[in-house]
Design an enzyme around this catalytic site. Structure first.
Site, PDB file in Angstrom:
ATOM      1  N   ASP A  23     -32.934 -25.095 -14.231  1.00  0.00           N
ATOM      2  CA  ASP A  23     -32.521 -24.339 -13.040  1.00  0.00           C
ATOM      3  C   ASP A  23     -31.196 -23.633 -13.305  1.00  0.00           C
ATOM      4  OD1 ASP A  23     -32.617 -23.371 -10.488  1.00  0.00           O
ATOM      5  OD2 ASP A  23     -32.223 -25.280  -9.498  1.00  0.00           O
ATOM      6  N   HIS A  40     -33.158 -15.261 -17.317  1.00  0.00           N
ATOM      7  CA  HIS A  40     -34.421 -15.876 -17.742  1.00  0.00           C
ATOM      8  C   HIS A  40     -34.600 -15.772 -19.258  1.00  0.00           C
ATOM      9  CE1 HIS A  40     -35.486 -16.780 -13.730  1.00  0.00           C
ATOM     10  NE2 HIS A  40     -35.707 -15.541 -13.347  1.00  0.00           N
ATOM     11  N   LEU A 134     -43.307 -34.537 -31.725  1.00  0.00           N
ATOM     12  CA  LEU A 134     -42.891 -34.417 -30.321  1.00  0.00           C
ATOM     13  C   LEU A 134     -44.024 -33.831 -29.465  1.00  0.00           C
ATOM     14  CD1 LEU A 134     -40.597 -34.347 -28.125  1.00  0.00           C
ATOM     15  CD2 LEU A 134     -40.117 -32.014 -28.918  1.00  0.00           C
TER      16      LEU A 134
HETATM   17  C1  FPP Z   1     -34.791 -21.406 -12.711  1.00  0.00           C
HETATM   18  O1  FPP Z   1     -33.752 -20.483 -12.602  1.00  0.00           O
HETATM   19  C2  FPP Z   1     -35.779 -21.016 -13.627  1.00  0.00           C
HETATM   20  C3  FPP Z   1     -37.087 -20.670 -13.400  1.00  0.00           C
HETATM   21  C4  FPP Z   1     -37.774 -20.543 -12.109  1.00  0.00           C
HETATM   22  C5  FPP Z   1     -37.948 -20.377 -14.457  1.00  0.00           C
HETATM   23  C6  FPP Z   1     -37.757 -21.229 -15.653  1.00  0.00           C
HETATM   24  C7  FPP Z   1     -38.089 -20.385 -16.721  1.00  0.00           C
HETATM   25  C8  FPP Z   1     -37.440 -20.239 -17.904  1.00  0.00           C
HETATM   26  C9  FPP Z   1     -36.328 -21.031 -18.406  1.00  0.00           C
HETATM   27  C10 FPP Z   1     -37.833 -19.222 -18.805  1.00  0.00           C
HETATM   28  C11 FPP Z   1     -39.228 -18.931 -18.978  1.00  0.00           C
HETATM   29  C12 FPP Z   1     -40.085 -19.986 -19.351  1.00  0.00           C
HETATM   30  C13 FPP Z   1     -41.334 -19.838 -19.031  1.00  0.00           C
HETATM   31  C14 FPP Z   1     -42.219 -20.980 -19.328  1.00  0.00           C
HETATM   32  C15 FPP Z   1     -41.804 -18.613 -18.405  1.00  0.00           C
HETATM   33  P1  FPP Z   1     -33.619 -19.719 -11.232  1.00  0.00           P
HETATM   34  O2  FPP Z   1     -34.233 -18.385 -11.374  1.00  0.00           O
HETATM   35  O3  FPP Z   1     -34.211 -20.541 -10.133  1.00  0.00           O
HETATM   36  O4  FPP Z   1     -32.066 -19.640 -11.121  1.00  0.00           O
HETATM   37  P2  FPP Z   1     -31.206 -19.603  -9.779  1.00  0.00           P
HETATM   38  O5  FPP Z   1     -31.551 -20.865  -9.009  1.00  0.00           O
HETATM   39  O6  FPP Z   1     -29.802 -19.595 -10.277  1.00  0.00           O
HETATM   40  O7  FPP Z   1     -31.578 -18.359  -9.050  1.00  0.00           O
END
Ligand code: FPP
Length: 244
Positions: A23, A40, A134
């Site tokens: 997150d 991202h 893993l």
């Molecule tokens: C949270 O950050 C992240 C996500 C919803 C996506 C997690 C994805 C990745 C790390 C990259 C891609 C990986 C895949 C498998 C596609 P947020 O956008 O909720 O951040 P914020 O809470 O600060 O807005």
């Protein structure tokens, strides 16, 4: 410094299964006045680094919350960017992970993804199915409540078909009907970015899981932060409801 922590961690008992809620990509980008997509992209690099770090530590199971059933509600361009990242990640990383003995699994309902993504997911699972290193599981279009409902439906269908009696439904049969039927329960769940909630991740599986919440935003979460979370876990007293 990071190596010292990693060495300390190796001396203690490692959790068998670590689950991670990644997150804070958006906030990481905002802090630099960049678009969320930059966060991202950096998040994928962090994911990559943590997987390799876990291989180096000889962890057994590592599970990531990649995309939730609720994430489809994000703006269309963000969803489409995340799908592009997923495509690129699968095309670019799977061969290298296979070489390192990683077994890849995906949990969640696949039907909603484009057919080329489904093919990449199926291909990655098939290629790595026999690997003994893993176990990396990526939750995509995953929701814990939906997983439990689907398991209940499966068991109900088996009862209706006369294959199972109601009395035979116990915790182990329920577990066997979940997406995670092949995985042990997570010992440790890490969530980054300061949020302290489960957000519908591994609801059944996390009954006795230890939680580590860190303020570090996911793109900044590296090997040293993983080692620190493992050290934190090693200081916990797990009693599973007993007196200990
Ligand atoms: C949270 O950050 C992240 C996500 C919803 C996506 C997690 C994805 C990745 C790390 C990259 C891609 C990986 C895949 C498998 C596609 P947020 O956008 O909720 O951040 P914020 O809470 O600060 O807005």
């Amino acid at each position: 410094m990071a190596t010292d922590v990693a060495n300390d961690v190796r001396r203690g008992a490692l959790p068998r299964h670590v689950a991670i809620i990644m997150d804070g990509n958006g906030r990481w980008a905002r802090a630099q006045a960049r678009p969320r997509s930059v966060g991202h992209t950096a998040g994928v690099e962090a994911l990559r680094e943590i997987v390799h770090g876990a291989v180096d530590l000889d962890l057994e199971y590592l599970t990531f919350f990649g995309f939730s059933t609720e994430n489809w509600k994000r703006p269309a361009e963000e969803v489409s960017f995340l799908m592009g990242l997923l495509r690129r990640y699968l095309k670019r990383e799977v061969a290298g992970l296979h070489e390192r003995g990683v077994r890849l699994r995906f949990i969640g309902a696949r039907a909603r993804f484009d057919s080329d993504i489904r093919a990449l997911i199926d291909g990655a699972e098939a290629l790595t199915a026999e690997n003994g290193g893993l176990n990396v599981t990526i939750a995509l279009n995953y929701g814990g409540r939906e997983e439990i409902v689907l398991a209940a439906q499966r068991l109900a269908a088996a009862v209706a078909a006369g294959e199972l009696s109601v009395e035979e439904i116990d915790e182990s049969r329920f577990q066997a009907a979940l997406f995670t039927c092949d995985l042990p329960a997570p010992d440790l769940l890490i969530r980054t970015s300061g949020e302290q909630r489960l957000s519908n991740f591994l609801l059944w599986q996390s009954a006795y899981t230890e939680f580590v919440f860190t303020d570090v935003l996911w793109p900044d979460f590296g090997r040293a932060e993983l080692a620190a979370a493992l050290e934190d876990y090693q200081a916990r007293d797990r009693r599973f409801g007993t007196v200990g």
